[in-house]
Enzyme design. Structure first.
Site, PDB file in Angstrom:
ATOM      1  N   LYS A 105      -2.477  -7.472  -1.889  1.00  0.00           N
ATOM      2  CA  LYS A 105      -1.700  -6.804  -0.831  1.00  0.00           C
ATOM      3  C   LYS A 105      -1.067  -7.859   0.038  1.00  0.00           C
ATOM      4  O   LYS A 105      -1.620  -8.953   0.202  1.00  0.00           O
ATOM      5  CB  LYS A 105      -2.615  -5.936   0.022  1.00  0.00           C
TER       6      LYS A 105
HETATM    7  N1  GLU Z   1       1.284   0.397  -1.600  1.00  0.00           N
HETATM    8  C1  GLU Z   1       0.844   1.368  -2.567  1.00  0.00           C
HETATM    9  C2  GLU Z   1      -0.668   1.525  -2.484  1.00  0.00           C
HETATM   10  O1  GLU Z   1      -1.271   1.287  -1.456  1.00  0.00           O
HETATM   11  C3  GLU Z   1       1.376   1.093  -3.962  1.00  0.00           C
HETATM   12  C4  GLU Z   1       1.006  -0.218  -4.560  1.00  0.00           C
HETATM   13  C5  GLU Z   1       1.716  -0.521  -5.890  1.00  0.00           C
HETATM   14  O2  GLU Z   1       2.511   0.275  -6.336  1.00  0.00           O
HETATM   15  O3  GLU Z   1       1.428  -1.585  -6.439  1.00  0.00           O
HETATM   16  O4  GLU Z   1      -1.298   1.985  -3.403  1.00  0.00           O
END
Ligand code: GLU
Length: 417
Positions: A105
């Protein structure tokens, strides 16, 4: 109220599930810490010629099951620990839906509304330049998160491809369809929340037709979930955004509320509402289903005492503190956890990556069908574990399933000196 540290929440959730698992303490200890965290300061020229600096992070939590995967958020509340927590939740999210990824992240500490589009483009490209050595189609694949979307993903893809002198659309997901994005990706997070809500109602033998629903947060996850749950026949009686909550016992037309928000910037003032109140009041409404779809720590232990909903389906990441979880478990409120209920986003990101690698585009119908199969299989794995091991709640069950998958992969790989 002291703000709960989300990284500590993640670790507590892992410990809670660890009690029911046959995973050695040293292995579990390894699975509670990120592998590495990039912290960087971006220096970017503003439209008026001055230079502004921004703190930014990318946490690569665990890559045992595949490349690190997870979004990038733009928010003034971003911290190193928040990004670490969010990257850890991604590990267990990709594991519970059993797609071949680890978790990562990123985030920039920024209030994006305060910047022009050209400033945001330069900020995004500056971050992409910093990320370039760490990301890659088989290494770490970013995606959208809070306050980022197709526009930012297109800029990151373009920066990466320009600097690498190649075409590699699978280095990032959540792009616009004309830039290699998948059909159905924008709706995917809310769609998985709808599937999770449908499955839990079915599991509990409850009727979705006419069920009352409150949705906290009317961004991409919240509004799509509201729309699709309404399409199942439920009655969306309350929705909110950072401006506050609106209520109508007869239910809203979710699409019309969204149109109003598009035009005015918020849900407050919508003329179909009979009452307006705070987000906190929305979270304690007596409804059949509550969908928190905003940020972490929306419900703490104190507020959980006043939650009147029968079922909670988490569209946001980490909306309940561990204390809130304990209270709701004690009070018999069923919670479908974030790592399953919002896993549609990353699942369709996976489909996007597969399509990019094959240079072949799927139909939206295929995307939605395959997403439904993955979410319902994960739901069944969670409820099977819940029943077989007599677990206290569905979150623990989802973690039991996912930690076991990550630990197996870690242990089978052996160790590198
Ligand atoms: N930000 C989204 C989540 O928290 C999607 C992450 C992604 O598609 O890699 O799951």
């Amino acid at each position: 109220m002291t703000e709960t540290n989300p990284f500590e929440s993640l670790q507590e959730q892992l410990d809670d599930a660890g009690e029911y698992l046959d995973v050695p303490d040293d292995v579990l200890g390894r699975l509670k810490q990120p592998e590495r965290v990039l912290e960087t300061t971006l220096s970017v020229e503003m439209d008026d010629g001055t230079i502004e600096t921004f703190k930014a992070f990318r946490s690569q939590f665990n890559g045992d099951r595949g490349p690190y995967k997870g979004g990038i958020r733009y928010h003034p509340g971003v911290t190193r620990d928040e990004v670490k927590a969010l990257s850890g939740w991604m590990v267990y999210k990709t594991a519970v839906v059993d797609i071949p990824y680890g978790g990562g992240k990123g985030g920039i500490v920024i209030e994006p509304d305060d910047y022009s589009e050209s400033e945001l483009e330069r900020i995004t490209r500056a971050f992409a330049k910093e990320l370039r050595p760490f990301i890659g189609v088989d290494k770490d694949i970013p995606a959208p998160d809070v306050n980022t979307g197709q526009r930012e993903m297109n800029w990151i893809k373009d920066t990466y491809e320009t600097l690498e002198n190649t075409t590699e659309p699978g280095v990032i997901t959540g792009k616009s369809p004309k830039n290699g994005g998948s059909l159905g990706r924008v709706e995917a997070t809310g769609r998985s929340t709808m599937f999770a809500a449908r499955e839990i109602f079915d599991y509990l033998d409850r009727d979705m037709e006419g069920a009352s629903v409150a949705v906290q947060g009317y961004g991409n996850a919240g509004w799509i979930a509201a729309k699709l749950i309404e399409d199942l026949g439920a009655n969306v009686v309350a929705v909110s955004d950072s401006s506050g909550a609106i209520y109508n016992a007869d239910g809203f037309d979710a699409r019309d509320v969204k149109q109003f928000k598009r035009e005015t910037g918020s849900v407050s003032g919508y003329d179909g509402a009979t009452e307006e109140f705070s987000n906190e009041d929305l979270l304690t409404l007596d409804v059949d289903l509550l969908v928190p779809a905003a940020l972490e720590n929306a419900i703490d232990g104190d507020l959980a005492q006043d939650v009147e909903a029968d079922v909670v389906v988490e569209a946001a990441n980490g909306p309940l503190t561990p204390d809130a979880d304990d209270v709701l478990t004690e009070r018999g409120v069923h919670v479908v956890p974030d790592i399953l209920a919002n896993a549609g986003g990353v699942t369709v990101s996976y489909f996007e990556w597969v399509q990019n690698r094959q240079r072949f585009q799927w139909t939206e119908e295929r995307v939605n069908e395959e997403l439904e199969a993955i979410i319902t299989d994960a739901f069944d794995a969670m409820t099977d574990a819940y029943e077989a091991d007599d677990l206290p709640n569905f979150r623990t069950a989802a973690y039991v399933v996912s930690i076991q998958r990550v630990a197996d992969s870690f242990e089978e790989s052996g160790s590198w000196p």
